[in-house]
Structures are given as structure tokens and as C-alpha cells.
Scaffold this motif. Structure first.
Motif, PDB file in Angstrom:
ATOM      1  N   TYR A 248     -34.105  47.681 -27.243  1.00 55.84           N
ATOM      2  CA  TYR A 248     -34.057  46.409 -26.521  1.00 55.84           C
ATOM      3  C   TYR A 248     -35.466  45.852 -26.382  1.00 55.84           C
ATOM      4  N   ASP A 249     -35.627  44.569 -26.642  1.00 57.04           N
ATOM      5  CA  ASP A 249     -36.925  43.916 -26.545  1.00 57.04           C
ATOM      6  C   ASP A 249     -37.016  43.195 -25.210  1.00 57.04           C
ATOM      7  N   ASP A 250     -37.845  43.722 -24.327  1.00 54.08           N
ATOM      8  CA  ASP A 250     -37.978  43.129 -22.997  1.00 54.08           C
ATOM      9  C   ASP A 250     -38.605  41.745 -23.051  1.00 54.08           C
ATOM     10  N   GLU A 251     -39.523  41.554 -23.981  1.00 52.93           N
ATOM     11  CA  GLU A 251     -40.217  40.273 -24.052  1.00 52.93           C
ATOM     12  C   GLU A 251     -39.283  39.154 -24.469  1.00 52.93           C
ATOM     13  N   LEU A 252     -38.443  39.412 -25.460  1.00 53.13           N
ATOM     14  CA  LEU A 252     -37.496  38.398 -25.920  1.00 53.13           C
ATOM     15  C   LEU A 252     -36.204  38.405 -25.125  1.00 53.13           C
ATOM     16  N   GLY A 253     -35.970  39.501 -24.403  1.00 55.71           N
ATOM     17  CA  GLY A 253     -34.723  39.603 -23.659  1.00 55.71           C
ATOM     18  C   GLY A 253     -33.507  39.744 -24.563  1.00 55.71           C
ATOM     19  N   LYS A 254     -33.700  40.416 -25.706  1.00 57.55           N
ATOM     20  CA  LYS A 254     -32.620  40.553 -26.675  1.00 57.55           C
ATOM     21  C   LYS A 254     -32.485  42.007 -27.105  1.00 57.55           C
ATOM     22  N   ALA A 255     -31.246  42.369 -27.411  1.00 55.01           N
ATOM     23  CA  ALA A 255     -30.983  43.689 -27.976  1.00 55.01           C
ATOM     24  C   ALA A 255     -31.029  43.607 -29.495  1.00 55.01           C
ATOM     25  N   CYS A 256     -31.109  44.760 -30.123  1.00 57.49           N
ATOM     26  CA  CYS A 256     -31.101  44.817 -31.585  1.00 57.49           C
ATOM     27  C   CYS A 256     -29.750  44.338 -32.110  1.00 57.49           C
ATOM     28  N   ALA A 257     -29.776  43.453 -33.071  1.00 62.86           N
ATOM     29  CA  ALA A 257     -28.543  42.920 -33.667  1.00 62.86           C
ATOM     30  C   ALA A 257     -28.430  43.410 -35.101  1.00 62.86           C
ATOM     31  N   VAL A 258     -27.282  43.958 -35.451  1.00 62.64           N
ATOM     32  CA  VAL A 258     -27.028  44.471 -36.797  1.00 62.64           C
ATOM     33  C   VAL A 258     -26.209  43.422 -37.547  1.00 62.64           C
ATOM     34  N   ASN A 259     -26.822  42.798 -38.536  1.00 61.92           N
ATOM     35  CA  ASN A 259     -26.146  41.746 -39.289  1.00 61.92           C
ATOM     36  C   ASN A 259     -25.408  42.274 -40.505  1.00 61.92           C
TER      37      ASN A 259
ATOM     38  N   ALA B  13     -40.409  40.370 -42.515  1.00 64.39           N
ATOM     39  CA  ALA B  13     -39.593  40.874 -41.426  1.00 64.39           C
ATOM     40  C   ALA B  13     -39.786  39.985 -40.213  1.00 64.39           C
ATOM     41  N   PRO B  14     -38.778  39.816 -39.382  1.00 61.84           N
ATOM     42  CA  PRO B  14     -38.912  38.981 -38.207  1.00 61.84           C
ATOM     43  C   PRO B  14     -39.884  39.563 -37.200  1.00 61.84           C
ATOM     44  N   ASP B  15     -40.342  38.689 -36.280  1.00 67.02           N
ATOM     45  CA  ASP B  15     -41.287  39.129 -35.259  1.00 67.02           C
ATOM     46  C   ASP B  15     -40.709  40.263 -34.440  1.00 67.02           C
ATOM     47  N   ASN B  16     -41.608  41.145 -33.972  1.00 64.19           N
ATOM     48  CA  ASN B  16     -41.280  42.248 -33.063  1.00 64.19           C
ATOM     49  C   ASN B  16     -40.412  43.329 -33.695  1.00 64.19           C
ATOM     50  N   VAL B  17     -40.206  43.285 -35.021  1.00 59.04           N
ATOM     51  CA  VAL B  17     -39.367  44.323 -35.619  1.00 59.04           C
ATOM     52  C   VAL B  17     -40.155  45.606 -35.856  1.00 59.04           C
ATOM     53  N   ARG B  18     -41.511  45.481 -35.965  1.00 60.06           N
ATOM     54  CA  ARG B  18     -42.294  46.651 -36.338  1.00 60.06           C
ATOM     55  C   ARG B  18     -42.197  47.764 -35.305  1.00 60.06           C
TER      56      ARG B  18
ATOM     57  N   MET C 137     -18.630  50.636 -35.880  1.00 60.14           N
ATOM     58  CA  MET C 137     -18.912  51.253 -34.594  1.00 60.14           C
ATOM     59  C   MET C 137     -20.355  51.755 -34.516  1.00 60.14           C
ATOM     60  N   ASN C 138     -20.873  52.281 -35.639  1.00 63.45           N
ATOM     61  CA  ASN C 138     -22.267  52.722 -35.620  1.00 63.45           C
ATOM     62  C   ASN C 138     -23.216  51.557 -35.373  1.00 63.45           C
ATOM     63  N   SER C 139     -22.878  50.383 -35.900  1.00 56.76           N
ATOM     64  CA  SER C 139     -23.716  49.214 -35.633  1.00 56.76           C
ATOM     65  C   SER C 139     -23.692  48.849 -34.156  1.00 56.76           C
ATOM     66  N   GLN C 140     -22.554  49.055 -33.503  1.00 52.24           N
ATOM     67  CA  GLN C 140     -22.483  48.795 -32.068  1.00 52.24           C
ATOM     68  C   GLN C 140     -23.324  49.809 -31.289  1.00 52.24           C
ATOM     69  N   LEU C 141     -23.369  51.045 -31.764  1.00 49.56           N
ATOM     70  CA  LEU C 141     -24.206  52.048 -31.104  1.00 49.56           C
ATOM     71  C   LEU C 141     -25.685  51.701 -31.241  1.00 49.56           C
ATOM     72  N   VAL C 142     -26.072  51.176 -32.406  1.00 44.97           N
ATOM     73  CA  VAL C 142     -27.457  50.745 -32.588  1.00 44.97           C
ATOM     74  C   VAL C 142     -27.779  49.598 -31.639  1.00 44.97           C
TER      75      VAL C 142
END
Length: 764
Positions: free
Chosen positions: A13-24, A394-399, A1-6
């Protein structure tokens, strides 16, 4: 559930990529609060990995036998043009101040300058491994246009090819055997690809051998580009290259090479990625011999092929190179990189940056990203290896998301998981130890002290949902405060809150609470205590009283640990207690078929005034040491996060007073709430006396309702410490009389309140 909150956090949220943070990997979230080292490469992590060709320095004439003139530096637009110092021999030791030029229109340029610049751009367009897709498109106005899209192995190659195309030298087609280039005058030239030596991490350069018809004869030419330190040793051996002048020449040909190296150094100092561009003409016989060796190597095993390429073929091909110039590519920093790295360093996180760029470029990036500053002694470590030392870490835009991920989500997850584990062990120890005591009391007869069905509901209903809500929503400090005070991140780096000391504290609480419950129940249900019908309270009724006390105590213990109260927490904490008291009489009448002796027990204990008194007094006795310890830590040995909690409460109270009363959801984390900084600190206790008649700053977005620790209910009555560490004491004098009394530690609010009211003083 904490991963879902993240993942649901809009700030992640990254506006440029149009993606939310994904917890793997959700089981590592709590580890984010204990990070001590961050290893990062530069490209694509600190930077956007979007290369843009900006500048170059071109040497002309480009013939090796011609008298070299000093290189001209070009940039893509007038806004980018910067002054520089030409350090050529004719300019004197101090150099001559020049200014970069905008790329000229090659259709209007003539002479050696056009030839050199066109040859330089041709090298950029040819020396690569690009794939092209050219098609004719119709514009909205009806005109037709040829468009070419590129697929590159690296963004550097794409930037160079697009940079050449912007100046009129356009790569239109590229296959394994031919390349077609459109020149500025719209004519096309077709080159036959004879050989390609690809880029690798050891050579740090690449080359392509092509054949073109010039003036009726076939010319075989090698174009080579790479890092200056890996190309410079293979340049043509000019007289004076080793510092010896050739007096027979009217000039020093080595000046051109030195001027290009000066340009490379200047570009590196402003953080640009540089490459040296060269060429070499080969005779037909020389290339045939190299080609024969190359084809023989292709039929050898992999290791033998690599050895022959390195020791025989490439050394005979890439030598006596003629310098054309150098290119400079910009790789822009990602947003908020400097702020993130500065915050990581302040939070006691060691940051390492690894890069394959020139040392001057690396140092410039270090200053730009706040990794180093003028007060530091810069130490660079140059590593040479046959294999890549580090791929992209680290992947792009993570910083730009790392700061919030570590300082906020990492802290919250660690705090929640640490207390979830310890509280779960604590409540089970609290409910199990009384049965252990009863076993010794009953001679180890195997008789149970607690009702089996109620004991089953203990973990799956009555004490389950409150701790689950805590583990989902607990926040000891608001996100705004955590983001502005990176030093708070140090709290959990060494395992604070989940170490042996903390665990022993929870277990000691369980031991004490179980002793109070068991012996308190025995005292309440002793032989002389009768119910409303004059009967003694039996064993099953005693067990029901004990379980009721346990549920009340462990629930209140969780309430004491909760800093962030939402309506969901209130519903689950107080709702489960209400459900228990409503369910108990129903159970004792209708659901006792497995334990007939428990029939009507709830009604029996409810009719006893002694039991009701015990249900009020025993939880207070059990939780008094916990409350006392919290009071002592908060008011005599406060940690930084405790000071910030009180600061938030005082800010909210001050805003409510000045605004005529604000809702509890009003954010109170002001911009100046920083550890050891900001505006003049407000005392933790007592009314604020600074600028009460001035309006407060505009509130921040409602990210977080201020925490309300249980120990702060008497915050205006108890002595404490201000943020600077100075003790703030009541002036009534009563507290001083009670300092020698043990009760002063346990009930200082009452002591101070009585004294202040009696003396008419004001708590300061």
C-alpha cells in the motif's frame, strides 16, 4: 484470487498516493518469479519525479562585450551551500577554493550582479510553455494575497519557474501572445511572444522569442535553454574558443564559459540535472526574415515543415548565443531504491538504467542506487536517435514495491500455480489409469470399474477444495526470510519446479499410485476374502474400495507437498476426507438409483477387516517412494530453501523452549537468518547448545507461521546437513551398520531412534 491477495497486501500500500497495489494482468503473476532483466529509466522510476530547483551558476556582467568576471554559484538555502574550486585563469592550475552563496535579496542588490542575476531568473520565468492561473485569495488573518498555480508539460519547467518565483521573479500570466512577469520590486513587465521553438529529443533545447520595451525602444530577445552539449556549440564565438588566445584583449573571454562548464560538471557529479541558460538579441530586420520563413513552413506538409525548421529556421535563430549561466535541479531518489537494486543484483537479475542526463550524473545515480560500485568497471553507452529511445518504463512509486512483488508474491504465485497444474494432472491420471488397467482385464468390454456418480464428485468436491486452498495460501518460506535473502530468487528463474524433470516425477508418482491402487484392490477383494455374511466382495464394492484409496492417497500426497498449514488448509484437507467417509454409506443406501448394484456396498466393505487393513497399508506403500525421495533430497542433497525451512523450525522451537512455550503463530524468522551470513549457524538437527541461557531477540511481527514439512517430523532423529554443508551423523553407530541396507534410505528415523535409545546416546 492471487491477484486479490497481492492487492490486499498492506506492505504494497502506498501511503503517499493513498492507493493499494492494483493487478491489471493476473495471468502474469507467476512470471514475476522468472524475471532475469529489468530495464528502467531514471526519472520517475528510480527517482520521485519531483523536481526542486536548488543551485545555479550565473555569469556577470551579462553583456557579451563586457569584461567577464568569474561566475558566482548560488543555492537556495545556507544549509545547501558547499565549497568548490574555481578553475579560472587567474586562479592558477589548482584553482581557488570558493563557497556557494545564498540567493541575495534582489531588492537590496545593485550593480552588475543584480542585473545578471535578474536576467538569469527572467530567462527561467519566460523560456517555458507554462500555463498560469492567478487569483486573489484571502488569508486566515484577513490579508489578501495573489497566488499563481502552474500547469507544466514537464516537472523540470515547473521547478525552474517556481525557483525563479522564490527569488522574486514571478510568472503571473502566460498566453499564446503575451507573458506577464512580476519583478522583485513588485512592478510588472509584459512580454510579447513572437515565436517558440519547442523542446524535442533531437535538439534537447527550447527557445522563446519575446519583445519588450526597454528605454523607449523595442528589444527582440531569444531566450534559449537546454543540455550543455546541445547548447555549447551555438555559443558566441569568443576569441580563444578554439584554444587560440587574442593578445589584443586583456583577458580571455572563454574563461567564463569554462567556469560555467566546471559548475555543470560539479553539479552532475552530485546527481543534479543541469541546463545551460542563454540569450540572444535580434535586430528587427533579422527577425522579420526568420519570421517569414517560419510562417511559410507552417503552411507546408508535416515532413517538409520539420525539414525546414531543422535546416533553415532554427540554425539561423539559435546561434551566437550569450551565456547567462546554468541551473541545477534535484530529483530525489525514491525510498529504498538502493536496497531494491542491490537485492535484484544479488537475486541474479540484470538491471539496466537508461537516462538522458549528463554522463557524470548517470554515473553518480548509479553509485547512489547501488547499481554500480567501486569494484566494477563502468561502461557507458551513449545512444543518439531521432526518436525517444525509451519512454517511462514503469509508473511512479513502483520501484519501492518491486522487491516484494518479485521476491515474495512472484515466488508464491509461481510455486502455487506450478504445483496446482501438476497436481491436477497427477490426480486425474491416478484416477483414470486404474480404469485403463481394468479395461484390459475385462477384455475391453466397456464395463466401468468406478461408480459414475462418485467419480463425478471426485473432481468437484473431494479433491477440489484442498488444492484450491493450496494454490491460495501456500508459502514455502516466510516473507521475512525471502526479503532478507535475495539469492533465493534464483531458484525459479530457470523454471525449477515446473520443468520436464518435475513433470515426469509427478507422472511417475501417478503411475505408481495407480498400480498400487488397482492391484492392491484386486488383492484385497480376491475370491477368498469374504464380508461379514460370508459373501464375496463384488465389482462395485471393489470400485468403491479403489476410489476410496485414490482419494486418501492423492489427499495425503497434497499434504506432503504443503509447507504452510492454516486452519483453512486443515479444514479442507481433512474435512473432505471426513465428508467422503460420511457420505459413502448414505450414498450406498439412498442415492444408488442409477447404479442399483452399488446398493449397500459401503456397508459390505466396512464389514471386511481385510479392506480396513488395506486402507491403512496401501497408502503407506504408495507414498513410501515419494516420502523416501523427499527424505533423501532434504537430508543428503538439500537445496537452500530446505535449509531455511529447517532453520525456521529450529528458531521457533528454540524460542518456545526459552520463553516457556510460545504459540505456533510466533514468528521465528530472525534478523540474522541469511544465506551464508549472519550469526554462527545452528545445526539443523539435535538440540541447540549455543547460548541456551540467554534470552532470544524480540520476535518480528507475525507475518507468517513457520512451515512444517512432513519429512521433518523426525528431524531430531535423522542424519542431515548443516547450513555449511557438513554432514551431521548420529554417534550411536547403528546407522553405519545400516548404510548398506536399502531400508536405511526408507526408514532411517526408526534405525537411528532404536540405536540412540539402546546406546543411550544423543542425536547430534
Amino acid at each position: 484470487m492471487n491477484s486479490q491477495l497481492v492487492a490486499a497486501d498492506l506492505a504494497m500500500y502506498d501511503d503517499e498516493l493513498g492507493k493499494a497495489c492494483a493487478v491489471n494482468t493476473s495471468n502474469l503473476l507467476e512470471e514475476l518469479a522468472q524475471v532475469q532483466y529489468v530495464f528502467s529509466d531514471k526519472t520517475g522510476t528510480l527517482t520521485e519525479n519531483k523536481m526542486v530547483f536548488q543551485r545555479c551558476a550565473v555569469a556577470y556582467p551579462c553583456e557579451p562585450t563586457a569584461v567577464p568576471q568569474f561566475p558566482v554559484r548560488y543555492c537556495v538555502s545556507q544549509e545547501l551551500c558547499q565549497p568548490y574550486f574555481d578553475h579560472g585563469a587567474e586562479c592558477g592550475p589548482q584553482g581557488k577554493k570558493e563557497t556557494e552563496q545564498v540567493f541575495p535579496d534582489l531588492t537590496k542588490t545593485t550593480g552588475p550582479q543584480k542585473e545578471a542575476l535578474q536576467e538569469f531568473l527572467l530567462a527561467l520565468a519566460i523560456c517555458n510553455t507554462m500555463e498560469c492561473d492567478t487569483k486573489e485569495v484571502t488569508n486566515p488573518d484577513g490579508t489578501k494575497e495573489i497566488q499563481t498555480t502552474y500547469t507544466a508539460e514537464s516537472p523540470d519547467e515547473e521547478a525552474l519557474v517556481k525557483g525563479a518565483a522564490a527569488q522574486g521573479v514571478i510568472l503571473r500570466d502566460s498566453t499564446t501572445t503575451t507573458m506577464t512577469v512580476e519583478m522583485p520590486d513588485k512592478t510588472s513587465k509584459t512580454f510579447t511572444t513572437l515565436m517558440t521553438t519547442p523542446f524535442d529529443s533531437t535538439r534537447k533545447r527550447m527557445g522563446r522569442v519575446v519583445q519588450i520595451n526597454r528605454g523607449g525602444s523595442n528589444v527582440i530577445r531569444l531566450y534559449c535553454k537546454g543540455a550543455e552539449m546541445m547548447v555549447d556549440p551555438y555559443l558566441m564565438s569568443w576569441p580563444g574558443r578554439t584554444g587560440q588566445e587574442d593578445s589584443t584583449l586583456p583577458h580571455n573571454p572563454n574563461d567564463r564559459r569554462n567556469a560555467i562548464m566546471d559548475a555543470i560538471t560539479d553539479y552532475a557529479r552530485v546527481g543534479l540535472r543541469t541546463l545551460m541558460i542563454t540569450y540572444r538579441d535580434l535586430s528587427a530586420e533579422e527577425f522579420q526574415e526568420i519570421d517569414r520563413q517560419y510562417k511559410e513552413a507552417l503552411g507546408c506538409p508535416m515532413e517538409e515543415k520539420a525539414r525546414r525548421m531543422k535546416e533553415e529556421i532554427i540554425p539561423s535563430l539559435e546561434k551566437e548565443l550569450v551565456l547567462l549561466g546554468c541551473s541545477a535541479i534535484e530529483d530525489k531518489l525514491q525510498d529504498n531504491v538502493a536496497d531494491t537494486i542491490a537485492s535484484l543484483l544479488e537475486g541474479n537479475v540484470k538491471v539496466w538504467m537508461l537516462t538522458g542526463d549528463k554522463q557524470e550524473t548517470a554515473i553518480n545515480i548509479g553509485y547512489s542506487t547501488a547499481l554500480i560500485n567501486s569494484t566494477m568497471r563502468v561502461l557507458t553507452v551513449n545512444i543518439e536517435d531521432k526518436t525517444p529511445l525509451l519512454e517511462q518504463m514503469a509508473p511512479d512509486n513502483v520501484r519501492k514495491l518491486l522487491k516484494r512483488l518479485l521476491f515474495i508474491h512472484g515466488r508464491y504465485c509461481y510455486l502455487r500455480i506450478a504445483n496446482l497444474i501438476q497436481y491436477s494432472l497427477y490426480k486425474n491420471m491416478t484416477v483414470m489409469l486404474p480404469m485403463f488397467y481394468f479395461a484390459a482385464f475385462s477384455g475391453y468390454s466397456g464395463q466401468s470399474f468406478l461408480d459414475g456418480m462418485l467419480l463425478t464428485f471426485f473432481n468437484i468436491i473431494y479433491t477440489c477444495t484442498p488444492i484450491v486452498c493450496y494454490a491460495l495460501f501456500e508459502q514455502d518460506l516466510s516473507p521475512t526470510v525471502l526479503a532478507k535473502n535475495p539469492r533465493l530468487y534464483r531458484q525459479f528463474q530457470k523454471g525449477d519446479t515446473f520443468d520436464a524433470k518435475s513433470f515426469v516425477g509427478w507422472m511417475m508418482s501417478a503411475l505408481w499410485h495407480s498400480v498400487v491402487v488397482y492391484y492392491g484392490t484386486i488383492f484385497l477383494c480376491r475370491d477368498d476374502v469374504l464380508d461379514s455374511q460370508g459373501k464375496q466382495i463384488g465389482l462395485w464394492a471393489q470400485g468403491m474400495v479403489a476410489l476410496t484409496l485414490i482419494i486418501i492417497i492423492v489427499t495425503l500426497k497434497l499434504a506432503m507437498e504443503t509447507s504452510y498449514w492454516t486452519w483453512i488448509n486443515h479444514l479442507n484437507v481433512w474435512g473432505t476426507l471426513g465428508i467422503y467417509f460420511l457420505f459413502l454409506p448414505f450414498y450406498s443406501i439412498y442415492l444408488t438409483w442409477e447404479a442399483p448394484d452399488a446398493y449397500y456396498c459401503a456397508q459390505i466393505i466396512a464389514s471386511s477387516s481385510a479392506v480396513w487393513l488395506g486402507l491403512l497399508a496401501l497408502p503407506v506403500i504408495a507414498l513410501l517412494p515419494d516420502y523416501t525421495h523427499k527424505c533423501y533430497k532434504r537430508f543428503w542433497e538439500p537445496l537452500p530453501w530446505m535449509l531455511f525451512q529447517e532453520r525456521e523450525i529450529l528458531e521457533r522451537a528454540k524460542f518456545a523452549k526459552l520463553r516457556g512455550g510460545l504459540s505456533e503463530s510466533t514468528p521465528i524468522a530472525s534478523e540474522d537468518m541469511e544465506l551464508g551470513g549472519g550469526q554462527e549457524s545452528t545445526p539443523l538437527l539435535g538440540p541447540s547448545r549455543d547460548k541456551d541461557d540467554t534470552p532470544p531477540p524480540s520476535p518480528l511481527p507475525p507475518l507468517h507461521r513457520p512451515p512444517r514439512p512432513l519429512a521433518l517430523r523426525f528431524r531430531r532423529l535423522m542424519p542431515a546437513r548443516s547450513p555449511q554443508g557438513f554432514r551431521v551423523l548420529c554417534k550411536c553407530g547403528v546407522c553405519c551398520c545400516c548404510c548398506c541396507c536399502v531400508l536405511c534410505v526408507c526408514v532411517p528415523p526408526v534405525c537411528c531412534w532404536v540405536g540412540c535409545r539402546f546406546r543411550g546416546g544423543v542425536v547430534c
